[in-house]
Design a protein around this motif. Sequence first.
Motif, short mmCIF file in Angstrom:
data_model
loop_
_atom_site.label_atom_id
_atom_site.label_comp_id
_atom_site.label_asym_id
_atom_site.label_seq_id
_atom_site.Cartn_x
_atom_site.Cartn_y
_atom_site.Cartn_z
N SER A 153 0.83 -1.20 0.00
CA SER A 153 0.00 0.00 0.00
C SER A 153 0.87 1.25 0.00
O SER A 153 1.88 1.32 0.71
CB SER A 153 -0.89 0.01 1.24
N ASP A 154 0.48 2.23 -0.80
CA ASP A 154 1.20 3.50 -0.80
C ASP A 154 0.35 4.59 -0.17
O ASP A 154 0.42 5.77 -0.52
CB ASP A 154 1.59 3.90 -2.23
N ALA A 155 -0.47 4.22 0.80
CA ALA A 155 -1.39 5.15 1.44
C ALA A 155 -0.65 6.23 2.22
O ALA A 155 0.43 5.98 2.80
CB ALA A 155 -2.32 4.39 2.39
N ASP A 156 -1.21 7.41 2.27
CA ASP A 156 -0.69 8.50 3.07
C ASP A 156 -0.83 8.13 4.54
O ASP A 156 -1.92 7.76 4.99
CB ASP A 156 -1.49 9.78 2.75
N GLU A 157 0.25 8.23 5.31
CA GLU A 157 0.22 7.82 6.70
C GLU A 157 0.18 9.00 7.67
O GLU A 157 0.42 8.83 8.87
CB GLU A 157 1.41 6.90 7.01
N THR A 158 -0.12 10.19 7.19
CA THR A 158 -0.26 11.33 8.08
C THR A 158 -1.66 11.31 8.69
O THR A 158 -2.64 10.99 8.02
CB THR A 158 -0.05 12.67 7.34
N VAL A 159 -1.73 11.64 9.97
CA VAL A 159 -3.02 11.66 10.68
C VAL A 159 -3.12 12.91 11.53
O VAL A 159 -2.11 13.57 11.83
CB VAL A 159 -3.18 10.41 11.59
N GLU A 160 -4.33 13.23 11.95
CA GLU A 160 -4.54 14.38 12.82
C GLU A 160 -3.91 14.14 14.19
O GLU A 160 -3.98 13.05 14.74
CB GLU A 160 -6.04 14.63 12.99
N GLU A 161 -3.30 15.17 14.75
CA GLU A 161 -2.63 15.05 16.04
C GLU A 161 -3.60 14.75 17.17
O GLU A 161 -3.20 14.25 18.22
CB GLU A 161 -1.85 16.33 16.35
N SER A 162 -4.87 15.06 16.97
CA SER A 162 -5.86 14.88 18.03
C SER A 162 -6.29 13.41 18.20
O SER A 162 -6.93 13.06 19.19
CB SER A 162 -7.11 15.71 17.74
N LEU A 163 -5.91 12.55 17.27
CA LEU A 163 -6.33 11.15 17.34
C LEU A 163 -5.61 10.42 18.48
O LEU A 163 -4.43 10.64 18.74
CB LEU A 163 -6.05 10.43 16.02
N SER A 164 -6.32 9.51 19.11
CA SER A 164 -5.73 8.65 20.15
C SER A 164 -4.90 7.56 19.47
O SER A 164 -5.06 7.32 18.26
CB SER A 164 -6.83 8.01 20.99
N PRO A 165 -4.02 6.88 20.21
CA PRO A 165 -3.25 5.78 19.61
C PRO A 165 -4.14 4.72 18.94
O PRO A 165 -3.83 4.25 17.85
CB PRO A 165 -2.48 5.20 20.80
N ARG A 166 -5.24 4.38 19.60
CA ARG A 166 -6.16 3.40 19.01
C ARG A 166 -6.73 3.91 17.70
O ARG A 166 -6.80 3.17 16.71
CB ARG A 166 -7.32 3.12 20.00
N GLU A 167 -7.12 5.16 17.68
CA GLU A 167 -7.68 5.74 16.47
C GLU A 167 -6.65 5.84 15.35
O GLU A 167 -6.98 5.64 14.18
CB GLU A 167 -8.26 7.13 16.77
N ILE A 168 -5.41 6.11 15.71
CA ILE A 168 -4.34 6.22 14.70
C ILE A 168 -4.16 4.89 13.98
O ILE A 168 -4.18 4.82 12.75
CB ILE A 168 -3.01 6.65 15.35
N VAL A 169 -3.95 3.81 14.75
CA VAL A 169 -3.65 2.52 14.10
C VAL A 169 -4.85 1.97 13.35
O VAL A 169 -4.70 1.35 12.29
CB VAL A 169 -3.11 1.49 15.11
N GLU A 170 -6.05 2.19 13.86
CA GLU A 170 -7.23 1.71 13.15
C GLU A 170 -7.48 2.52 11.88
O GLU A 170 -7.81 1.96 10.83
CB GLU A 170 -8.46 1.75 14.06
N THR A 171 -7.28 3.83 11.96
CA THR A 171 -7.44 4.69 10.78
C THR A 171 -6.47 4.30 9.68
O THR A 171 -6.84 4.18 8.50
CB THR A 171 -7.24 6.16 11.15
N LEU A 172 -5.20 4.10 10.05
CA LEU A 172 -4.19 3.78 9.05
C LEU A 172 -4.35 2.37 8.50
O LEU A 172 -4.08 2.13 7.32
CB LEU A 172 -2.79 3.98 9.63
N ALA A 173 -4.78 1.45 9.33
CA ALA A 173 -5.02 0.09 8.84
C ALA A 173 -6.10 0.09 7.77
O ALA A 173 -5.96 -0.54 6.71
CB ALA A 173 -5.42 -0.83 10.01
#
Length: 208
Positions: free
Chosen positions: A40-60
Amino acid sequence: MSRSGSAPYEQGIKLILASSSPRRRELLKGMGLDFEIISSDADETVEESLSPREIVETLAVRKAEAVADALPGSYAPDRTVIIGSDTIVVLDGEVLGKPKDERDALRMLFALQGRTHEVYSGVACMSADRGNVSVRHRRTKVAMKQMDEERILRYIATGEPSDKAGSYAIQGIGATLIEGIEGDYFNVVGLPVSLLSEMLEPFGIRVI
């Protein structure tokens, strides 16, 4: 698609791992599953306000979606299952990604040494037509030994930390830096296989 064992896929299902990670590839292979790899060449930038759980689930999810969007026409969207995954290291609320360089690796490892941190892995299982989507995560606590700068520099010199979240690999030489863990070891490697096996069953893929 065929596989050995007593629990075959439902007829015609194709499984795709949306990652070029050799660690995830080996873990999936160890589950006895037949699969293809499409990085996958998906963009891995996320909002700083996301929790760790939200980060990994969003990127997955984002990684799985990127592969679904790029699938050749030869794949039947309703018979293709894609696995996306993302792993981060968290210390005192700060997300430690892959080090930019050796100095950054030194900074991370010096912060982690003698402390307990958390590793989060998110997993998304998705049919390519998005008709069936499952997203979950696991968290593991990892206690790292106390180390002086000289020992950390020797570890960095092995080259192992260069592409690892948190600048260490628990399945490699980095195992010697670990005091203990609380939770799923494979989650720290990058793919919680017990969780994944549960998530795949509704998609017609049974491990045992």
